[in-house]
Design a protein around this motif. Structure first.
Motif, mmCIF file in Angstrom:
data_model
loop_
_atom_site.group_PDB
_atom_site.id
_atom_site.type_symbol
_atom_site.label_atom_id
_atom_site.label_comp_id
_atom_site.label_asym_id
_atom_site.label_seq_id
_atom_site.Cartn_x
_atom_site.Cartn_y
_atom_site.Cartn_z
ATOM 1 N N UNK A 34 0.824 -1.215 0.000
ATOM 2 C CA UNK A 34 0.000 0.000 0.000
ATOM 3 C C UNK A 34 0.858 1.264 0.000
ATOM 4 N N UNK A 35 2.137 1.154 0.323
ATOM 5 C CA UNK A 35 3.036 2.303 0.282
ATOM 6 C C UNK A 35 3.651 2.511 -1.098
ATOM 7 N N UNK A 36 3.373 1.593 -2.003
ATOM 8 C CA UNK A 36 3.867 1.689 -3.375
ATOM 9 C C UNK A 36 2.697 1.708 -4.338
ATOM 10 N N UNK A 37 2.871 1.083 -5.471
ATOM 11 C CA UNK A 37 1.824 1.057 -6.508
ATOM 12 C C UNK A 37 0.679 0.116 -6.150
ATOM 13 N N UNK A 38 0.893 -0.768 -5.156
ATOM 14 C CA UNK A 38 -0.139 -1.713 -4.711
ATOM 15 C C UNK A 38 -0.652 -2.568 -5.874
ATOM 16 N N UNK A 39 0.283 -3.115 -6.643
ATOM 17 C CA UNK A 39 -0.066 -3.923 -7.808
ATOM 18 C C UNK A 39 0.261 -5.393 -7.545
ATOM 19 N N UNK A 40 -0.473 -6.272 -8.198
ATOM 20 C CA UNK A 40 -0.299 -7.707 -7.986
ATOM 21 C C UNK A 40 1.028 -8.194 -8.548
ATOM 22 N N UNK A 41 1.613 -9.206 -7.884
ATOM 23 C CA UNK A 41 2.880 -9.757 -8.362
ATOM 24 C C UNK A 41 2.667 -10.773 -9.478
ATOM 25 N N UNK A 42 3.720 -11.032 -10.228
ATOM 26 C CA UNK A 42 3.719 -12.162 -11.154
ATOM 27 C C UNK A 42 3.912 -13.417 -10.310
ATOM 28 N N UNK A 43 3.229 -14.494 -10.673
ATOM 29 C CA UNK A 43 3.323 -15.755 -9.937
ATOM 30 C C UNK A 43 3.483 -16.880 -10.954
ATOM 31 N N UNK A 44 4.394 -17.818 -10.669
ATOM 32 C CA UNK A 44 4.594 -18.995 -11.535
ATOM 33 C C UNK A 44 4.537 -20.255 -10.678
ATOM 34 N N UNK A 45 4.091 -21.352 -11.279
ATOM 35 C CA UNK A 45 4.067 -22.628 -10.581
ATOM 36 C C UNK A 45 4.235 -23.758 -11.582
ATOM 37 N N UNK A 46 4.572 -24.936 -11.056
ATOM 38 C CA UNK A 46 4.702 -26.120 -11.896
ATOM 39 C C UNK A 46 3.329 -26.753 -12.061
ATOM 40 N N UNK A 47 3.064 -27.251 -13.246
ATOM 41 C CA UNK A 47 1.780 -27.890 -13.531
ATOM 42 C C UNK A 47 1.622 -29.168 -12.718
ATOM 43 N N UNK A 48 0.419 -29.419 -12.267
ATOM 44 C CA UNK A 48 0.078 -30.685 -11.621
ATOM 45 C C UNK A 48 -0.624 -31.534 -12.678
ATOM 46 N N UNK A 49 -0.221 -32.788 -12.816
ATOM 47 C CA UNK A 49 -0.739 -33.629 -13.905
ATOM 48 C C UNK A 49 -2.250 -33.816 -13.858
ATOM 49 N N UNK A 50 -2.841 -33.802 -12.681
ATOM 50 C CA UNK A 50 -4.278 -34.026 -12.539
ATOM 51 C C UNK A 50 -5.105 -32.743 -12.627
ATOM 52 N N UNK A 51 -4.455 -31.596 -12.638
ATOM 53 C CA UNK A 51 -5.156 -30.315 -12.499
ATOM 54 C C UNK A 51 -6.109 -30.015 -13.651
ATOM 55 N N UNK A 52 -7.286 -29.559 -13.262
ATOM 56 C CA UNK A 52 -8.261 -29.003 -14.200
ATOM 57 C C UNK A 52 -8.326 -27.483 -14.015
ATOM 58 N N UNK A 53 -7.883 -27.033 -12.823
ATOM 59 C CA UNK A 53 -7.859 -25.600 -12.528
ATOM 60 C C UNK A 53 -6.947 -25.351 -11.326
ATOM 61 N N UNK A 54 -6.663 -24.065 -11.105
ATOM 62 C CA UNK A 54 -5.831 -23.643 -9.974
ATOM 63 C C UNK A 54 -6.499 -22.489 -9.238
ATOM 64 N N UNK A 55 -6.117 -22.364 -7.966
ATOM 65 C CA UNK A 55 -6.509 -21.230 -7.126
ATOM 66 C C UNK A 55 -5.221 -20.640 -6.556
ATOM 67 N N UNK A 56 -5.054 -19.337 -6.665
ATOM 68 C CA UNK A 56 -3.896 -18.639 -6.086
ATOM 69 C C UNK A 56 -4.425 -17.694 -5.009
ATOM 70 N N UNK A 57 -3.767 -17.684 -3.859
ATOM 71 C CA UNK A 57 -4.194 -16.760 -2.803
ATOM 72 C C UNK A 57 -2.982 -16.184 -2.078
ATOM 73 N N UNK A 58 -3.180 -15.014 -1.492
ATOM 74 C CA UNK A 58 -2.174 -14.353 -0.662
ATOM 75 C C UNK A 58 -2.851 -14.012 0.656
ATOM 76 N N UNK A 59 -2.284 -14.513 1.746
ATOM 77 C CA UNK A 59 -2.880 -14.318 3.064
ATOM 78 C C UNK A 59 -1.864 -13.828 4.073
ATOM 79 N N UNK A 60 -2.354 -13.103 5.082
ATOM 80 C CA UNK A 60 -1.545 -12.632 6.204
ATOM 81 C C UNK A 60 -2.071 -13.319 7.459
#
Length: 162
Positions: free
Chosen positions: A17-43
């Protein structure tokens, strides 16, 4: 993984919040069974309990990254962003009231595409990963390290207590 949220490091100012408050780039390895993904950021250190800063869901299985600076829209190119605990759609960067807080960036792979409505809260995505009997729930695998084992990710934007 995200350069803006490196394990044991400080959160990049442009992601707070003290900067541009923009979302980060995120990368992950594919899971062979995946039909979809959920990404979250928590404190998990927030005074009122775990505070959700970002939830992105219904990410198609063929996608293994999110670009930086996603606009605060509920529906973007086939994926959906939910309402964070600031009450806004999309990303809301770290902005702790005081002290050092730890942030957990996680990716979950689901063996279903839940097709949830855009703009729901993280709690609203729980139905896709709920602990129901195996026959009626999707297989959910957390691709990131668990909260307890994750090294501290500190933010440089601690605010004085009011």
């Amino acid at each position: 993984q995200s350069a803006s949220f490196a394990a044991g490091g400080t959160v990049a100012k442009d992601r707070t919040c003290d900067g541009a408050d923009t979302s980060p780039a995120v990368r992950w390895k594919a899971a062979s069974f995946a039909k979809s993904y959920i990404v979250s950021l928590d404190d998990p250190d927030a005074p009122g309990g775990t505070f959700n800063h970002w939830i992105v869901y219904d990410i198609p299985a063929g996608q293994t990254s999110l670009p930086a600076n996603l606009p605060p829209q509920a529906f973007i190119s086939g994926l959906r962003q939910g309402r964070n605990d600031f009450g806004k759609t999309g990303y809301g960067g770290p902005c702790p009231p005081s002290g050092t807080h730890h942030y957990v960036l996680s990716v979950k792979a689901l063996d279903i595409m839940p097709n949830l409505p855009p703009g729901i809260s993280k709690a609203g995505t729980a139905c896709a990963a709920s602990p129901l009997p195996r026959s009626s729930r999707p297989t959910t695998t957390k691709l990131s390290t668990s909260v307890a084992a994750l090294p501290a990710i500190q933010t440089a934007t601690a605010r004085p207590a009011l």
